[in-house]
Design a protein around this motif. Structure first.
Motif, PDB file in Angstrom:
ATOM      1  N   ARG A 156      -6.053   2.693  -4.878  1.00  0.00           N
ATOM      2  CA  ARG A 156      -5.815   1.805  -6.013  1.00  0.00           C
ATOM      3  C   ARG A 156      -6.494   2.339  -7.273  1.00  0.00           C
ATOM      4  O   ARG A 156      -7.554   2.968  -7.190  1.00  0.00           O
ATOM      5  N   LYS A 165       0.310   9.779   3.382  1.00  0.00           N
ATOM      6  CA  LYS A 165       0.442   8.388   3.821  1.00  0.00           C
ATOM      7  C   LYS A 165      -0.826   7.602   3.529  1.00  0.00           C
ATOM      8  O   LYS A 165      -1.255   6.738   4.301  1.00  0.00           O
ATOM      9  N   ILE A 188      -6.521   3.983   1.260  1.00  0.00           N
ATOM     10  CA  ILE A 188      -5.863   2.948   2.053  1.00  0.00           C
ATOM     11  C   ILE A 188      -4.671   3.574   2.771  1.00  0.00           C
ATOM     12  O   ILE A 188      -3.726   4.025   2.123  1.00  0.00           O
ATOM     13  N   PHE A 241       0.598   1.914  -6.439  1.00  0.00           N
ATOM     14  CA  PHE A 241      -0.609   2.028  -5.610  1.00  0.00           C
ATOM     15  C   PHE A 241      -1.570   0.858  -5.770  1.00  0.00           C
ATOM     16  O   PHE A 241      -2.521   0.726  -5.006  1.00  0.00           O
ATOM     17  N   GLY A 242      -1.340  -0.007  -6.773  1.00  0.00           N
ATOM     18  CA  GLY A 242      -2.210  -1.152  -6.986  1.00  0.00           C
ATOM     19  C   GLY A 242      -3.401  -0.820  -7.866  1.00  0.00           C
ATOM     20  O   GLY A 242      -3.615   0.334  -8.258  1.00  0.00           O
ATOM     21  N   VAL A 288      -1.166   3.804   4.624  1.00  0.00           N
ATOM     22  CA  VAL A 288       0.053   2.988   4.571  1.00  0.00           C
ATOM     23  C   VAL A 288       1.075   3.541   5.558  1.00  0.00           C
ATOM     24  O   VAL A 288       1.173   4.741   5.777  1.00  0.00           O
ATOM     25  N   PHE A 307       3.415   0.165  -2.378  1.00  0.00           N
ATOM     26  CA  PHE A 307       3.206   0.857  -1.101  1.00  0.00           C
ATOM     27  C   PHE A 307       2.516  -0.074  -0.107  1.00  0.00           C
ATOM     28  O   PHE A 307       2.922  -0.160   1.059  1.00  0.00           O
ATOM     29  N   GLU A 308       1.470  -0.768  -0.551  1.00  0.00           N
ATOM     30  CA  GLU A 308       0.770  -1.696   0.336  1.00  0.00           C
ATOM     31  C   GLU A 308       1.661  -2.878   0.710  1.00  0.00           C
ATOM     32  O   GLU A 308       1.666  -3.329   1.861  1.00  0.00           O
ATOM     33  N   ALA A 309       2.425  -3.380  -0.257  1.00  0.00           N
ATOM     34  CA  ALA A 309       3.297  -4.520   0.009  1.00  0.00           C
ATOM     35  C   ALA A 309       4.344  -4.184   1.066  1.00  0.00           C
ATOM     36  O   ALA A 309       4.765  -5.047   1.839  1.00  0.00           O
ATOM     37  N   ASN A 321       3.927  -2.085   3.550  1.00  0.00           N
ATOM     38  CA  ASN A 321       3.309  -1.564   4.768  1.00  0.00           C
ATOM     39  C   ASN A 321       3.977  -2.155   6.015  1.00  0.00           C
ATOM     40  O   ASN A 321       4.202  -3.355   6.103  1.00  0.00           O
ATOM     41  N   ALA A 330      -2.407  -5.534  -5.053  1.00  0.00           N
ATOM     42  CA  ALA A 330      -1.808  -4.514  -4.188  1.00  0.00           C
ATOM     43  C   ALA A 330      -0.561  -3.955  -4.853  1.00  0.00           C
ATOM     44  O   ALA A 330       0.170  -4.669  -5.542  1.00  0.00           O
TER      45      ALA A 330
END
Length: 454
Positions: A277, A273, A284, A224-225, A286, A242-244, A246, A239
């Motif tokens: 962080r 979803k 955030i 999750f960062g 995703v 999950f963010e990477a 996206n 990040a």
């Protein structure tokens, strides 16, 4: 002086001269055109940063339609260029229309020099930012291509493999979560990558995470960062996976290794979803395609209270079972040949080949380590080879390991199998020598082993 190129288009030569004098001390290059029909043939148009464009060129016409036409033509050729419209006939609706068509700004004649310079400077800043955005997008696309490069291939013609690939084709273009199961070394990540390659997200990234290698303390940070200062080693914002991933595909390998506590955190992120962080309260959103893999029996783990049933339902909309290599008998020599060619090239042994007895030995082995074991076996044989022919002795595989007769043979079939395995073991997998000892042909020996499933 700013490093920018400006083009002025106006049918009034006095206007061209005045603007050239005004701008030449502020910008690197100033070009002029007195006829808009010269715009399509202007060879350096793509290098121009700002165009100052008159809106009326024909005598007695002040509708601005000519300027709007050439604005569209310029934007077609160079979408990111900044165009400033100029006219002596100011009207709010005309200015609004020009901005809608993509103009950066609108200047009335006669102009105030300071205001015009400020307008041009703002247009330059806009052009510069667009260039930077385009460069970042290009870098992002290049990075995605590098990340998505996969030099491994799915090789085989067996019915078992074709069934798996058929299922992959059916579900790839959907958004359902997929669980890939199978023994270690069967190629579960290759199947996940194939899912991504055939999906509608194949232009985005494929992010692979080995859940077995992430400690429980770092689980949230990795997935999750975290924010700077969230914990001792958090020296900058970062990040998570999950963010990477996206817009792309997130592959969680060895998901059966998660503790119940981390399973609960993962379930929440998948359901909502949304991730948060570590060290932040900002949610955030995703957008990912989730693919998981395991060599564990998750149904049994659920029954034993080791895996959450609700998480299993979330990740297991479609299950893809990757068959072990022993169930892909027809693929063994195809894979062996592929890896032999690969390692011959890598280690400079181009003339190397396998003889028939060596091939028979590979076919007779159960391959508990599956394709990964076959790969390492071929590589080892190539490295240690001394001649141009790989023989059974070059493959230290023990065929008898594929069967156990704890209480000794009790039937004629078991006695025959035991004799065959002993002969193969004595001759280190050499089918010809074992067949001679048993008084049968090599083909008969191979057929018996194949019939017994060995």
């Amino acid at each position: 002086m700013l490093d920018a190129k400006i083009l002025v288009v106006d049918d009034n030569k006095s206007v061209l001269s005045a603007l050239e004098i005004l701008l030449q001390f502020e910008y690197k290059s100033v070009s002029t055109l007195s006829n808009p029909n010269q715009i399509p043939s202007f060879k350096d148009l793509r290098d121009i940063d700002i165009v100052l464009l008159d809106m009326n060129f024909s005598a007695g016409v002040n509708t601005g339609n000519e300027g709007l036409f050439w604005l569209r033509e310029i934007k077609k050729k160079v979408p990111g260029i900044s165009v400033i419209m100029m006219t002596a006939y100011g009207a709010v609706d005309l200015a609004v229309q020009a901005l809608k068509e993509g103009a950066a700004d609108f200047v009335l004649k006669p102009w105030n020099n300071d205001k015009l310079l400020a307008t041009v400077k703002s247009a330059y800043a806009l052009r510069k930012s667009r260039k930077e955005i385009d460069q970042l997008k290009q870098q992002e696309n290049n990075l995605k291509q590098v990340i998505n490069q996969n030099k491994e291939y799915i090789i085989g013609n067996s019915r078992a493999l074709h069934a798996v690939l058929g299922l992959v084709r059916k579900v790839a273009k959907t958004e359902v979560n997929v669980l890939i199961t199978g023994e270690n070394g069967t190629g579960k990540e290759l199947i996940a990558r194939e899912l991504h390659r055939q999906s509608l997200r194949n232009g985005e990234v494929f992010i692979s995470v080995d859940m077995g290698s992430i400690s429980e303390n770092l689980f949230e940070s990795e997935l999750f960062g975290h924010m700077k200062g969230a914990f001792t080693d958090a020296k900058e914002d970062r990040a998570g996976k999950f963010e990477a991933a996206n817009k792309g595909t997130l592959f969680l390998d060895e998901i059966g290794n998660l503790s119940l506590q981390t399973q609960a955190k993962l379930l929440s992120a998948i359901q909502n979803k949304i991730i948060v962080r570590v060290g932040s309260n900002r949610p955030i959103p995703v957008d990912i395609r989730l693919v998981c893999a395991t060599n564990e029996n998750l149904d049994q783990m659920v029954a034993d209270g080791l895996f959450r049933e609700d998480l299993l339902y979330r990740i297991n909309t479609i299950q893809v079972e990757v068959p072990p290599l022993r169930e892909r008998q027809g693929d063994i020599l195809l894979l062996a040949d592929f890896y032999l060619n690969k390692f011959k090239s890598k280690y400079g042994k181009q003339g190397l080949r396998m003889n028939q007895d060596a091939q028979d030995k590979l076919l007779a082995y159960a391959w508990p380590g599956n394709v990964r074991e076959l790969l390492h076996t071929i590589e080892r044989a190539v490295i240690l080879s001394e001649g141009n022919v790989l023989k059974p002795n070059d493959f230290p595989l023990h065929v008898k390991a594929s069967i156990t007769l704890d209480s000794g043979p009790t039937t004629l079939e078991e006695m025959e199998l035991l004799m065959i395995l002993n002969a193969l073991d004595q001759h280190e997998g050499n089918y010809s020598a074992a067949a001679d000892q048993l008084g049968i042909s090599r083909q008969t020996l191979y057929n018996k082993m194949k019939k017994m499933g060995k």
